[in-house]
Design an enzyme around this catalytic site. Structure first.
Site, PDB file in Angstrom:
ATOM      1  N   SER A  43     -53.607  87.548-114.271  1.00 50.71           N
ATOM      2  CA  SER A  43     -54.687  86.581-114.046  1.00 50.71           C
ATOM      3  C   SER A  43     -55.180  85.974-115.353  1.00 50.71           C
ATOM      4  O   SER A  43     -55.365  86.661-116.356  1.00 50.71           O
ATOM      5  CB  SER A  43     -55.857  87.259-113.329  1.00 50.71           C
ATOM      6  N   THR A  95     -60.382  88.509-104.848  1.00 50.10           N
ATOM      7  CA  THR A  95     -59.141  87.832-104.495  1.00 50.10           C
ATOM      8  C   THR A  95     -58.344  88.687-103.522  1.00 50.10           C
ATOM      9  O   THR A  95     -58.844  89.695-103.003  1.00 50.10           O
ATOM     10  CB  THR A  95     -58.334  87.483-105.769  1.00 50.10           C
ATOM     11  N   LYS A  99     -60.839  89.146 -99.565  1.00 53.64           N
ATOM     12  CA  LYS A  99     -61.804  88.067 -99.370  1.00 53.64           C
ATOM     13  C   LYS A  99     -62.536  88.149 -98.038  1.00 53.64           C
ATOM     14  O   LYS A  99     -63.658  87.648 -97.910  1.00 53.64           O
ATOM     15  CB  LYS A  99     -61.113  86.706 -99.511  1.00 53.64           C
ATOM     16  N   ASN A 120     -65.259  84.717-102.192  1.00 55.41           N
ATOM     17  CA  ASN A 120     -64.499  84.921-103.431  1.00 55.41           C
ATOM     18  C   ASN A 120     -65.412  85.259-104.614  1.00 55.41           C
ATOM     19  O   ASN A 120     -64.930  85.491-105.715  1.00 55.41           O
ATOM     20  CB  ASN A 120     -63.643  83.689-103.766  1.00 55.41           C
ATOM     21  N   ASP A 135     -63.972  78.649-103.208  1.00 55.43           N
ATOM     22  CA  ASP A 135     -62.572  78.264-103.014  1.00 55.43           C
ATOM     23  C   ASP A 135     -62.440  76.908-102.337  1.00 55.43           C
ATOM     24  O   ASP A 135     -61.604  76.083-102.721  1.00 55.43           O
ATOM     25  CB  ASP A 135     -61.841  79.307-102.164  1.00 55.43           C
ATOM     26  N   GLY A 159     -50.667  80.330 -93.821  1.00 52.64           N
ATOM     27  CA  GLY A 159     -51.672  81.339 -94.121  1.00 52.64           C
ATOM     28  C   GLY A 159     -52.990  81.048 -93.441  1.00 52.64           C
ATOM     29  O   GLY A 159     -53.452  79.902 -93.403  1.00 52.64           O
ATOM     30  N   GLY A 161     -55.656  83.627 -93.802  1.00 48.83           N
ATOM     31  CA  GLY A 161     -56.525  84.691 -94.287  1.00 48.83           C
ATOM     32  C   GLY A 161     -57.745  84.130 -94.984  1.00 48.83           C
ATOM     33  O   GLY A 161     -58.225  83.042 -94.644  1.00 48.83           O
ATOM     34  N   ALA A 163     -58.169  82.948 -98.152  1.00 48.46           N
ATOM     35  CA  ALA A 163     -57.902  81.679 -98.830  1.00 48.46           C
ATOM     36  C   ALA A 163     -57.626  80.583 -97.817  1.00 48.46           C
ATOM     37  O   ALA A 163     -58.055  79.436 -97.981  1.00 48.46           O
ATOM     38  CB  ALA A 163     -56.722  81.832 -99.784  1.00 48.46           C
ATOM     39  N   TYR A 252     -52.334  79.829-108.550  1.00 48.03           N
ATOM     40  CA  TYR A 252     -52.316  79.137-109.848  1.00 48.03           C
ATOM     41  C   TYR A 252     -51.541  79.896-110.920  1.00 48.03           C
ATOM     42  O   TYR A 252     -51.338  79.390-112.013  1.00 48.03           O
ATOM     43  CB  TYR A 252     -53.748  78.844-110.322  1.00 48.03           C
TER      44      TYR A 252
END
Length: 266
Positions: A43, A95, A99, A120, A135, A159, A161, A163, A252
């Site tokens: 990260s 993360t 979350k 987040n 987010d 996805g 979830g 995010a 990212y």
């Protein structure tokens, strides 16, 4: 009863904080924050936060609370938040995969976090834990900057979830006309589709079939962890990606995930 694993994680985190907590602003203000997640050693968040803290004159220390490195189970999340409070953390970023799991452990939710159903960021203040979600706003800002003018006619999001919930809200707030959620856990996708449709009055579908989802799509968004260093690969068969699709990625690091680095199949 505290397990030996949690006890060792507490010792390691305490030692890490003591080692890292060196930054001190001229006016004496100091902040300790961290990131809760799995597979987060790569990260860039600690350096970004500490540099910005230094720029505005704050003593700011940011540490990683990596459940993989510490050998922790998912159910140890509450113990780690308690430890953060005991060590004087001002807040935590959250993360994958926590979350949504963190929600029952909080005292309050900011309006945007309550609407999205994922967090987040957790502010630890006055003995209370307040969850926030940045987010959705962050994705929307990046989309406006990097994909201005992209067709919002038919978007496929992989996805559903934590995010995915945030990005789904962002896509519909940006004017998405039709959103299809493609997720291996179909029940979760259907639940999010129902909530998004109710809130935005938009057409939101759910499927676990990537080929069906991508048929006629104008854009593709990945909100799964697939593509991270811990989960290399693609969230869907690469041959389904076409040159006509615009692509957005919620990951990212690394910069070139499978979906971005692989390019269209034709």
């Amino acid at each position: 009863m505290i397990s030996a694993v949690v006890d060792e994680a507490r010792r390691q985190l305490g030692d890490l904080v003591a080692t890292r907590r060196k930054a001190q602003s001229a006016d004496g203000r100091q902040f300790l924050v961290g990131l809760l997640g799995r597979g987060i050693q790569a990260s860039k968040t600690p350096r970004m936060h500490e540099l910005e803290g230094r720029r505005i004159g704050l003593g700011y220390t940011y540490v990683l609370i990596d459940f993989d490195t510490l050998g922790l189970a998912d159910h140890d999340l509450g113990a780690m938040i308690e430890l953060a409070e005991a060590l004087g953390f001002a807040g935590l970023n959250v993360t994958h995969p926590f979350k949504q799991a963190v929600l029952p452990l909080l005292d309050d939710l900011a309006p945007e976090a309550a609407a999205i159903g994922a967090v987040n960021t957790v502010v630890l203040e006055a003995g209370r834990r307040t969850g926030h979600n940045t987010d959705s706003w962050g994705f929307a800002e990046s989309f406006r900057e990097g994909l201005a003018g992209a067709s919002m006619e038919a978007i496929v999001q992989f996805g559903a979830g934590g995010a995915g919930a945030a990005v789904g809200h962002a896509l519909l707030s940006l004017g998405g006309r039709k959103l299809t959620l493609c997720e291996t856990e179909l029940g979760r996708a259907r639940g999010l589709a129902e909530r998004l449709s109710e809130r935005f009055g938009a057409e939101v579908d759910a499927t676990d079939d990537p080929a069906l989802a991508l048929a006629g799509a104008s854009g593709v968004v990945n909100t799964t962890p697939v593509g991270m260093a811990k989960y290399p690969g693609l969230a869907f068969p690469g041959e389904l990606l076409r040159a006509s699709h615009w692509v957005a990625e919620s990951i990212y690091f690394p910069a070139d995930t499978g979906v971005l680095g692989g390019g269209p199949a034709g």
